[in-house]
Design an enzyme around this catalytic site. Structure first.
Site, mmCIF file in Angstrom:
data_model
loop_
_atom_site.group_PDB
_atom_site.id
_atom_site.type_symbol
_atom_site.label_atom_id
_atom_site.label_comp_id
_atom_site.label_asym_id
_atom_site.label_seq_id
_atom_site.Cartn_x
_atom_site.Cartn_y
_atom_site.Cartn_z
ATOM 1 N N SER A 9 -6.864 -5.894 23.444
ATOM 2 C CA SER A 9 -6.960 -4.567 23.559
ATOM 3 C C SER A 9 -5.748 -3.652 23.960
ATOM 4 O O SER A 9 -5.554 -2.541 23.625
ATOM 5 C CB SER A 9 -8.205 -4.089 24.394
ATOM 6 N N LYS A 37 -6.757 -0.720 31.193
ATOM 7 C CA LYS A 37 -6.836 0.305 30.224
ATOM 8 C C LYS A 37 -5.549 1.194 30.755
ATOM 9 O O LYS A 37 -5.112 0.942 31.843
ATOM 10 C CB LYS A 37 -7.888 0.978 30.057
#
Length: 188
Positions: A36, A79
């Site tokens: 990701s 993230k």
């Protein structure tokens, strides 16, 4: 002999307590698990996450953070902070807009992104996204959503493996592409 064993036992207990306090309040190591955050962070990268700075300041856009997955706090994701409380976020025609200003994001893997209707980030939360926008479970999904500050574990500070990429991970808010974000410990 008994006295030496007691001293050894005390030393071991002190070491265990010190290690627990350091891991709980100062830093921990994490392993990126997934794609990701490609191209910034890669699968199996090892990172040091520091926890101290967020005792004194809030996360800011561009910070690479480890968060507890809101749907299962035992899992952790890594993230990039995209927006903070009060900011308006939307994605339109493959472009990210924060407070109606298009963001230049040289660190993302590819431009193709689904449109995302404008939302306003609540106070004391952050909006996070992976750099591989088309393969990232992040704030665009209801099971992640806005991430409360209490769910932010810390800031990714240093890549320690692979050794060829060893180095400090910088906030990319004011820099161009550095290789720095991802997913971790069984996150998707």
């Amino acid at each position: 002999m008994v006295k030496e064993l007691i001293e050894l036992g005390k030393s071991m207990i002190i070491a265990i307590i010190a290690a627990f306090l350091i891991i709980t309040f100062v830093f921990e190591t994490v392993s990126v698990d997934g794609h990701s955050m490609d191209p910034t962070l890669n699968h199996k990268d090892r990172l040091i996450v520091e926890k101290v700075s967020y005792y004194f300041r809030e996360p800011k856009p561009g910070d690479i953070v480890v968060i507890k997955y809101p749907a299962d706090p035992k899992e952790k994701f890594i993230k990039r902070v995209i927006a903070i409380g009060g900011d308006k976020v939307r994605i339109e025609n493959n472009k990210l807009y924060i407070n109606d200003v298009q963001k230049n994001e040289p660190y993302i893997l590819e431009q193709t992104m689904n449109d995302f209707n404008q939302v306003t980030v609540p106070q004391n939360t952050v909006f996070v996204m992976g750099d591989n926008r088309n393969n990232s479970r992040d704030s665009r999904y209801p099971d992640v959503g806005f991430v409360d500050y209490k769910m932010v574990v810390g800031r990714a500070a240093l890549r320690i493996y692979p050794f060829s990429k060893f180095g400090r991970l910088s906030s990319l808010a004011n820099e161009s592409a550095l290789n720095t974000i991802g997913f971790l410990d069984s996150a998707h």
